[in-house]
Motif scaffolding. Structure first.
Motif, PDB file in Angstrom:
ATOM      1  N   VAL A 254       0.858  -1.182   0.000  1.00  0.00           N
ATOM      2  CA  VAL A 254       0.000   0.000   0.000  1.00  0.00           C
ATOM      3  C   VAL A 254       0.894   1.232   0.000  1.00  0.00           C
ATOM      4  CG1 VAL A 254      -1.840   1.213   1.238  1.00  0.00           C
ATOM      5  CG2 VAL A 254      -1.749  -1.299   1.260  1.00  0.00           C
TER       6      VAL A 254
ATOM      7  N   PHE B 250       0.223  -1.810  -5.019  1.00  0.00           N
ATOM      8  CA  PHE B 250       1.160  -2.351  -6.005  1.00  0.00           C
ATOM      9  C   PHE B 250       1.683  -3.680  -5.469  1.00  0.00           C
ATOM     10  CE2 PHE B 250       5.057  -1.338  -3.644  1.00  0.00           C
ATOM     11  CZ  PHE B 250       4.630  -0.317  -2.805  1.00  0.00           C
TER      12      PHE B 250
ATOM     13  N   GLU C 176      11.930   1.632   3.792  1.00  0.00           N
ATOM     14  CA  GLU C 176      10.561   1.977   4.175  1.00  0.00           C
ATOM     15  C   GLU C 176      10.100   0.939   5.197  1.00  0.00           C
ATOM     16  OE1 GLU C 176       7.786   2.366   0.936  1.00  0.00           O
ATOM     17  OE2 GLU C 176       8.928   3.978  -0.035  1.00  0.00           O
TER      18      GLU C 176
ATOM     19  N   GLU D 187       7.610  -0.931   7.537  1.00  0.00           N
ATOM     20  CA  GLU D 187       6.154  -1.102   7.423  1.00  0.00           C
ATOM     21  C   GLU D 187       5.634  -2.233   8.314  1.00  0.00           C
ATOM     22  OE1 GLU D 187       4.631  -0.971   3.442  1.00  0.00           O
ATOM     23  OE2 GLU D 187       6.145   0.528   2.842  1.00  0.00           O
TER      24      GLU D 187
ATOM     25  N   ASP E 273      10.040  -2.278   2.956  1.00  0.00           N
ATOM     26  CA  ASP E 273       9.678  -2.131   1.527  1.00  0.00           C
ATOM     27  C   ASP E 273      10.788  -1.328   0.844  1.00  0.00           C
ATOM     28  OD1 ASP E 273       8.488  -1.745  -0.949  1.00  0.00           O
ATOM     29  OD2 ASP E 273       7.078  -0.221  -0.212  1.00  0.00           O
TER      30      ASP E 273
ATOM     31  N   LYS F 123      10.718  -1.453  -6.953  1.00  0.00           N
ATOM     32  CA  LYS F 123      10.326  -2.172  -5.738  1.00  0.00           C
ATOM     33  C   LYS F 123      10.689  -3.644  -5.793  1.00  0.00           C
ATOM     34  CE  LYS F 123       7.624   1.145  -3.767  1.00  0.00           C
ATOM     35  NZ  LYS F 123       7.779   1.601  -2.354  1.00  0.00           N
TER      36      LYS F 123
ATOM     37  N   THR G  33       4.331   3.089   4.653  1.00  0.00           N
ATOM     38  CA  THR G  33       5.392   3.538   5.549  1.00  0.00           C
ATOM     39  C   THR G  33       5.098   4.921   6.116  1.00  0.00           C
ATOM     40  OG1 THR G  33       7.827   3.526   5.755  1.00  0.00           O
ATOM     41  CG2 THR G  33       6.928   4.746   3.884  1.00  0.00           C
TER      42      THR G  33
HETATM   43 MG    MG Z   1       6.129   1.238   0.987  1.00  0.00          MG
END
Ligand code: MG
Length: 207
Positions: free
Chosen positions: A13, A35, A61, A63, A92, A109, A176
């Motif tokens: 997210v 994604f 990131e 999370e 992430d 990513k 994040t």
């Molecule tokens: Mg992220």
């Protein structure tokens, strides 16, 4: 603590905390922005994050990760809440420069080692009161709470299950908080869900 999950799919997210959306110059979306990250990006606690030569700006990131325990399709928020199996710390990892230039986020990513996952929680903690903290070389860089999310964990699972069926073991990375920043070779980055799960990884040049 159990061993690291290997999800069938990882649904992420974006922009789920107001301050993080702002720090990158973005608005908070009207509905969840989602994604995918490939399962091949998953690494465990202690494994190195490899900086790809294609990027000059790889960022952490931290999370809150949610592991699905039951098949969910077109689920209500109540059904989604009861289908949570556990909570994990997730990083992430993102090639921020490629995210901007590509438009599509798959490359930015999706590099190998870009999804460190901590051990799964024993039992299910209070989903509305989880704290995520990111540290780089022992220094705190991010701190957020699930109470600050734009879209709550049950809402996210319900929303995603109306797009794609979620299977047991699938992972949702819930976005994040503010404070994202760059990683360099030799750093050690740690994401902790307070009292629940922790993942710490050294950062290395690509091999
Ligand atoms: Mg992220």
């Amino acid at each position: 603590m159990s061993k690291t999950v290997l999800p069938g799919k990882i649904v992420c997210v974006g922009r789920n905390y107001v301050e993080h959306a702002k720090e990158l110059g973005n608005e908070v979306p009207k509905s969840p922005l989602i994604f995918l990250k490939p399962p091949s990006a998953v690494i465990a606690d202690g494994d190195p994050i490899r900086l790809p030569s294609a990027s000059q700006q790889v960022e952490f990131e931290g999370e809150i990760g949610v592991v699905v325990g039951k098949r969910l399709s077109r689920a209500s928020e109540a059904e989604a809440r009861s289908a949570v199996r556990g909570i994990v710390a997730v990083n992430d990892v993102t090639a921020r420069d490629l995210q901007k230039t590509d438009g599509q986020w798959t490359r930015a990513k999706g590099f190998d080692s870009f999804c460190p996952i901590g051990p799964e929680s024993n039992g299910i903690p209070d989903l509305g009161n989880l704290t995520v903290v990111t540290r780089v070389n022992g220094e705190e860089r991010q701190r957020g709470s699930s109470a600050q999310m734009v879209f709550s964990i049950p809402m996210l699972l319900s929303y995603i299950s109306n797009i794609m069926t979620l299977e047991p073991g699938d992972l949702i990375a819930t976005g994040t908080p503010s404070g994202v920043g760059r990683l360099a070779p030799g750093d050690v980055v740690e994401v902790e869900i307070a009292g629940v799960s922790r993942v710490s990884n050294p950062v290395a040049e690509s091999s």
